[in-house]
Motif scaffolding. Structure first.
Motif, short mmCIF file in Angstrom:
data_model
loop_
_atom_site.label_atom_id
_atom_site.label_comp_id
_atom_site.label_asym_id
_atom_site.label_seq_id
_atom_site.Cartn_x
_atom_site.Cartn_y
_atom_site.Cartn_z
N THR A 1 0.86 -1.19 0.00
CA THR A 1 0.00 0.00 0.00
C THR A 1 0.89 1.24 0.00
O THR A 1 1.78 1.37 0.83
N GLU A 2 0.65 2.12 -0.93
CA GLU A 2 1.50 3.30 -1.09
C GLU A 2 0.95 4.51 -0.35
O GLU A 2 1.67 5.19 0.39
N SER B 1 -4.06 3.59 -2.92
CA SER B 1 -3.13 3.39 -4.05
C SER B 1 -2.11 2.32 -3.66
O SER B 1 -1.53 2.34 -2.55
N TYR B 2 -1.90 1.37 -4.58
CA TYR B 2 -0.98 0.26 -4.34
C TYR B 2 0.22 0.35 -5.26
O TYR B 2 0.13 0.85 -6.39
N TYR C 1 -6.53 12.98 -8.36
CA TYR C 1 -7.22 12.01 -9.21
C TYR C 1 -8.24 12.73 -10.09
O TYR C 1 -8.88 13.69 -9.66
N LYS D 1 -0.38 3.20 -11.43
CA LYS D 1 -0.66 2.61 -10.12
C LYS D 1 -1.96 1.80 -10.16
O LYS D 1 -2.84 2.05 -10.99
N LYS D 2 -2.05 0.87 -9.24
CA LYS D 2 -3.31 0.16 -9.03
C LYS D 2 -4.02 0.83 -7.87
O LYS D 2 -3.41 1.08 -6.82
N ILE D 3 -5.30 1.14 -8.06
CA ILE D 3 -6.02 1.85 -6.99
C ILE D 3 -7.35 1.16 -6.69
O ILE D 3 -7.96 0.52 -7.55
N VAL E 1 -9.53 6.66 -1.65
CA VAL E 1 -8.75 6.03 -2.71
C VAL E 1 -7.49 5.44 -2.10
O VAL E 1 -6.69 6.15 -1.48
#
Length: 203
Positions: free
Chosen positions: A129-130, A197-198, A158, A177-179, A195
């Motif tokens: 997880t970012e 973000s990964y 976003y 990124k994957k969110i 949201v």
């Protein structure tokens, strides 16, 4: 006849000897006619060689087809397993998003932003997880685990198409990124969006 025998005495003796042996051993009488069976033997050997070569080619083709079939089945099984794993992952993310939405809604209705900040700070500690942000329905950034974004507006982080989503959505490529987008619904309308973000896995 006598003159012929005198001219070829050795040949006459050989013929006489062969006649005597032929009378005693039947198989010797068949020697002059053995050329035809020899041809047959050669043909038979040729047929056997052709059959062996054909069998070798046929076996090789069957083995090749079997290897291709096994490889195709392996690829298909791997793809099905991956699709199943992806489906299960999406379902788990949706469940997680639903619980997060309920928790954030309860605290947001009570205007307890500090508690939401604690929730999001715990979530960002999870593997890969970012960052996690809470953006109000008006586009204002309410909470961010990345303190560098505190002065930034939510609509700058976003695009509106993300913030306008009305259901929990997992997007695999948003700015690399994957969110996970989690709409927070009030009684009548959406009041905010979380949201998550990964980090994308490296291959």
């Amino acid at each position: 006849m006598t003159d012929y025998n005198k001219q070829n005495p050795n040949q006459s003796k050989a013929e006489t000897l062969f006649s005597l042996l032929s009378a005693k051993f039947e198989w010797m009488a068949k020697i002059p006619t053995m050329q035809l069976p020899a041809k047959h033997a050669a043909i038979l050997i040729g047929i056997i060689v052709v059959l062996l070569v054909w069998k070798s080619i046929a076996v090789s083709k069957v083995e090749s087809d079997m290897v291709k079939r096994l490889e195709n089945e392996r690829v298909l099984i791997t793809q099905q397993a991956r699709e199943y794993a992806d489906q299960q992952y999406v379902k788990e993310e949706e469940r997680f998003g639903q619980v997060l939405s309920w928790a954030v809604r309860g605290e947001l209705i009570r205007n307890n932003v500090d508690q939401i900040d604690q929730y999001l700070s715990e979530i960002v500690k999870m593997k890969d997880t970012e960052r996690v942000v809470l953006i109000g329905d008006d586009g204002q950034l309410l909470v961010s685990t990345d303190k560098r974004l505190e002065e930034t507006k939510g609509v700058e982080i976003y695009p509106k198409e993300i913030l306008n989503l009305q259901k929990i959505t997992l997007r695999s490529d948003v700015e690399g990124k994957k969110i996970l987008v989690v709409p927070v619904m009030g009684l009548n309308k959406k009041i905010a969006t979380v949201v998550v973000s990964y980090k994308q896995p490296r291959f």
